[in-house]
Design a protein around this motif. Structure first.
Motif, PDB file in Angstrom:
ATOM      1  N   GLY A  48       0.787  -1.235   0.000  1.00 57.29           N
ATOM      2  CA  GLY A  48       0.000   0.000   0.000  1.00 57.29           C
ATOM      3  C   GLY A  48       0.815   1.278   0.000  1.00 57.29           C
ATOM      4  N   LYS A  49       2.132   1.169  -0.015  1.00 54.43           N
ATOM      5  CA  LYS A  49       2.983   2.371  -0.004  1.00 54.43           C
ATOM      6  C   LYS A  49       3.274   2.831  -1.433  1.00 54.43           C
ATOM      7  N   SER A  50       3.542   4.129  -1.584  1.00 53.66           N
ATOM      8  CA  SER A  50       3.836   4.705  -2.895  1.00 53.66           C
ATOM      9  C   SER A  50       5.154   5.466  -2.864  1.00 53.66           C
ATOM     10  N   LEU A  51       5.928   5.311  -3.945  1.00 55.52           N
ATOM     11  CA  LEU A  51       7.191   6.023  -4.103  1.00 55.52           C
ATOM     12  C   LEU A  51       7.079   6.988  -5.273  1.00 55.52           C
ATOM     13  N   GLY A  52       7.311   8.278  -5.021  1.00 53.01           N
ATOM     14  CA  GLY A  52       7.360   9.264  -6.094  1.00 53.01           C
ATOM     15  C   GLY A  52       8.773   9.333  -6.636  1.00 53.01           C
ATOM     16  N   MET A  53       8.947   9.110  -7.947  1.00 52.94           N
ATOM     17  CA  MET A  53      10.279   9.086  -8.553  1.00 52.94           C
ATOM     18  C   MET A  53      10.454  10.287  -9.478  1.00 52.94           C
ATOM     19  N   ILE A  54      11.375  11.177  -9.118  1.00 47.11           N
ATOM     20  CA  ILE A  54      11.658  12.372  -9.916  1.00 47.11           C
ATOM     21  C   ILE A  54      12.912  12.123 -10.744  1.00 47.11           C
ATOM     22  N   PHE A  55      12.776  12.198 -12.067  1.00 46.35           N
ATOM     23  CA  PHE A  55      13.908  11.980 -12.965  1.00 46.35           C
ATOM     24  C   PHE A  55      14.181  13.229 -13.795  1.00 46.35           C
ATOM     25  N   GLU A  56      15.243  13.940 -13.456  1.00 40.23           N
ATOM     26  CA  GLU A  56      15.720  15.027 -14.306  1.00 40.23           C
ATOM     27  C   GLU A  56      16.893  14.541 -15.154  1.00 40.23           C
ATOM     28  N   PHE A 100       4.535  16.497  -2.434  1.00 43.86           N
ATOM     29  CA  PHE A 100       4.861  15.071  -2.459  1.00 43.86           C
ATOM     30  C   PHE A 100       4.599  14.432  -1.100  1.00 43.86           C
ATOM     31  N   SER A 101       4.913  15.151  -0.045  1.00 44.62           N
ATOM     32  CA  SER A 101       4.756  14.618   1.313  1.00 44.62           C
ATOM     33  C   SER A 101       3.304  14.334   1.659  1.00 44.62           C
ATOM     34  N   ARG A 102       2.361  14.975   0.945  1.00 37.34           N
ATOM     35  CA  ARG A 102       0.927  14.748   1.185  1.00 37.34           C
ATOM     36  C   ARG A 102       0.365  13.587   0.369  1.00 37.34           C
ATOM     37  N   TYR A 103       1.114  13.159  -0.658  1.00 36.78           N
ATOM     38  CA  TYR A 103       0.590  12.140  -1.578  1.00 36.78           C
ATOM     39  C   TYR A 103       1.280  10.781  -1.477  1.00 36.78           C
ATOM     40  N   VAL A 104       2.604  10.786  -1.284  1.00 35.55           N
ATOM     41  CA  VAL A 104       3.357   9.522  -1.342  1.00 35.55           C
ATOM     42  C   VAL A 104       4.103   9.276  -0.031  1.00 35.55           C
ATOM     43  N   ASP A 105       4.738   8.123   0.070  1.00 34.01           N
ATOM     44  CA  ASP A 105       5.407   7.720   1.315  1.00 34.01           C
ATOM     45  C   ASP A 105       6.923   7.865   1.260  1.00 34.01           C
ATOM     46  N   GLY A 106       7.446   8.135   0.069  1.00 28.86           N
ATOM     47  CA  GLY A 106       8.881   8.330  -0.095  1.00 28.86           C
ATOM     48  C   GLY A 106       9.156   8.966  -1.440  1.00 28.86           C
ATOM     49  N   ILE A 107      10.322   9.602  -1.557  1.00 29.36           N
ATOM     50  CA  ILE A 107      10.723  10.241  -2.810  1.00 29.36           C
ATOM     51  C   ILE A 107      12.085   9.713  -3.213  1.00 29.36           C
ATOM     52  N   MET A 108      12.218   9.339  -4.486  1.00 28.80           N
ATOM     53  CA  MET A 108      13.519   9.052  -5.065  1.00 28.80           C
ATOM     54  C   MET A 108      13.760  10.110  -6.133  1.00 28.80           C
ATOM     55  N   ILE A 109      14.916  10.760  -6.088  1.00 33.45           N
ATOM     56  CA  ILE A 109      15.224  11.789  -7.079  1.00 33.45           C
ATOM     57  C   ILE A 109      16.570  11.520  -7.733  1.00 33.45           C
ATOM     58  N   TYR A 123      12.706  20.024   3.240  1.00 37.48           N
ATOM     59  CA  TYR A 123      11.296  20.438   3.311  1.00 37.48           C
ATOM     60  C   TYR A 123      10.313  19.273   3.299  1.00 37.48           C
ATOM     61  N   ALA A 124      10.747  18.089   2.848  1.00 31.26           N
ATOM     62  CA  ALA A 124       9.852  16.929   2.814  1.00 31.26           C
ATOM     63  C   ALA A 124       9.685  16.355   4.219  1.00 31.26           C
ATOM     64  N   THR A 125       8.507  15.846   4.507  1.00 33.06           N
ATOM     65  CA  THR A 125       8.261  15.176   5.787  1.00 33.06           C
ATOM     66  C   THR A 125       8.267  13.651   5.607  1.00 33.06           C
ATOM     67  N   ILE A 126       8.697  13.202   4.435  1.00 35.93           N
ATOM     68  CA  ILE A 126       8.842  11.778   4.125  1.00 35.93           C
ATOM     69  C   ILE A 126      10.296  11.551   3.699  1.00 35.93           C
ATOM     70  N   PRO A 127      10.795  10.307   3.780  1.00 33.48           N
ATOM     71  CA  PRO A 127      12.203  10.066   3.431  1.00 33.48           C
ATOM     72  C   PRO A 127      12.503  10.298   1.954  1.00 33.48           C
ATOM     73  N   VAL A 128      13.688  10.830   1.703  1.00 35.52           N
ATOM     74  CA  VAL A 128      14.156  11.116   0.344  1.00 35.52           C
ATOM     75  C   VAL A 128      15.376  10.252   0.044  1.00 35.52           C
ATOM     76  N   ILE A 129      15.392   9.638  -1.136  1.00 35.85           N
ATOM     77  CA  ILE A 129      16.502   8.794  -1.583  1.00 35.85           C
ATOM     78  C   ILE A 129      17.209   9.487  -2.739  1.00 35.85           C
ATOM     79  N   ASN A 130      18.518   9.590  -2.642  1.00 34.42           N
ATOM     80  CA  ASN A 130      19.334  10.150  -3.711  1.00 34.42           C
ATOM     81  C   ASN A 130      19.626   9.063  -4.744  1.00 34.42           C
ATOM     82  N   GLY A 131      18.945   9.146  -5.896  1.00 30.00           N
ATOM     83  CA  GLY A 131      19.143   8.178  -6.964  1.00 30.00           C
ATOM     84  C   GLY A 131      20.327   8.508  -7.850  1.00 30.00           C
ATOM     85  N   LEU A 132      20.942   9.642  -7.643  1.00 28.61           N
ATOM     86  CA  LEU A 132      22.170  10.112  -8.299  1.00 28.61           C
ATOM     87  C   LEU A 132      22.125  11.626  -8.385  1.00 28.61           C
ATOM     88  N   THR A 133      23.266  12.248  -8.069  1.00 28.60           N
ATOM     89  CA  THR A 133      23.490  13.660  -8.367  1.00 28.60           C
ATOM     90  C   THR A 133      24.873  13.776  -8.984  1.00 28.60           C
TER      91      THR A 133
END
Length: 312
Positions: A48-56, A100-109, A123-133
């Motif tokens: 039931g968890k959702s991950l928001g994935m931001i790809f730039e 994002f913090s209101r919609y999903v349970d984690g962010i990968m960027i 600023y996020a109240t959910i965990p953020v994962i660094n997918g690469l910088t």
């Protein structure tokens, strides 16, 4: 696994932020999840968890491993490119983080600026994962450590030699290797040595854990008695205009049979992929060690599942 370690809610931006015990926990967790997956045992830890994935920045392994990984954990992923987000139209990162913090349970960027990832996490109240910088690639290195442990049985005392540009991979390998008591050597032309601040921090961390960090410009000297040889492309995304110049500068930094002769007989070769055969690595060496390299690629899936399950 160590039961007293609780990573719920913790960001995964850099291996510098994780203790040796926490990294060992994630590696054990990843190995456990890998075993469950191979045996077909259900492990719906993120039902039931959702991950928001931001790809730039585009990706093959990052997108597949996170998308498939959270599905195997019982959750779902939402892929969002810069074209899909209001960030591309001027919405501040702080507002994107709050939404994002209101919609999903984690962010990968996966993006260019490391400062943007840090601001998102702030600023996020959910965990953020660094997918690469451009500065760091901690997810890849967790998979690398898992692979080395599988092939060598341990991490402490292993000599890991990275050949090539002192880029985000070199930075995260220094942090990860230092935390685990490894002897990390970066072989690059002096003009392409890793960031001085990160190098100094990694040397300090290594000293605390019985490891070493060394920068050498001579690749053959660096490769002497190596347990692991590691390479990456000479020109990363965003550096295409420097391709010809870098080809000339890195010509002697190719992982080939001549360089392999300097390493231990049982040395393994790692590559974070994609590989440019005939540039940073010869086709002959890549094919000889393709089992290790593609185990390493597969381990992105298991390592990232461990990260998501632990922090989400």
């Amino acid at each position: 696994m160590q039961e007293n370690i609780n990573l719920k809610g913790k960001d995964f931006l850099s291996l510098k932020d994780y203790s040796k015990g926490e990294i060992n926990y994630l590696l054990s967790f990843a190995a456990n999840l890998k075993d469950k997956q191979k045996r077909g045992e259900k492990h719906n830890l993120l039902q039931g968890k959702s991950l928001g994935m931001i790809f730039e920045k585009p990706s093959t392994r990052t997108r597949m491993s996170f998308e498939v990984g959270i599905y195997q954990l019982g959750g779902q992923a939402l892929f969002l490119s810069s074209r899909d987000l209001q960030i591309g139209r001027g919405e501040p990162i702080c507002d994107t983080a709050r939404v994002f913090s209101r919609y999903v349970d984690g962010i990968m960027i996966r993006t260019f600026s490391h400062a943007d990832v840090e601001e998102l996490a702030h600023y996020a109240t959910i965990p953020v994962i660094n997918g690469l910088t451009d500065l760091l690639h901690p997810c890849q290195v967790l998979a690398d450590l898992l692979t080395i442990k599988e092939y060598k049985g341990k991490l402490e005392g292993q000599k890991l030699v990275y050949i090539g540009d002192g880029n985000n991979m070199a930075h995260s390998l220094m942090y990860g290797g230092a935390k685990m008591g490894m002897n990390v050597v970066i072989a690059a032309p002096e003009a392409y040595f890793p960031d001085e601040k990160i190098t100094a921090e990694a040397k300090s961390i290594a000293a605390e854990n019985g490891g070493t960090i060394e920068l050498i410009s001579n690749p053959k000297e660096a490769a002497e008695d190596a347990d692991v040889l590691y390479t990456d492309v000479w020109a990363s995304m965003g550096q295409e205009s420097e391709q010809e110049e870098r080809m000339e500068k890195f010509l002697t930094y190719q992982v080939n049979n001549e360089l392999m002769a300097c390493a231990k007989k049982d040395a393994i070769v790692l590559h974070c992929l994609p590989a440019h055969r005939g540039e940073e690595i010869t086709a002959e060496v890549l094919e000889k060690y393709q089992n290790v390299i593609f185990d390493e690629a597969e381990n992105r899936l298991h390592a990232q599942k461990a990260i998501m399950a632990a922090i989400m």
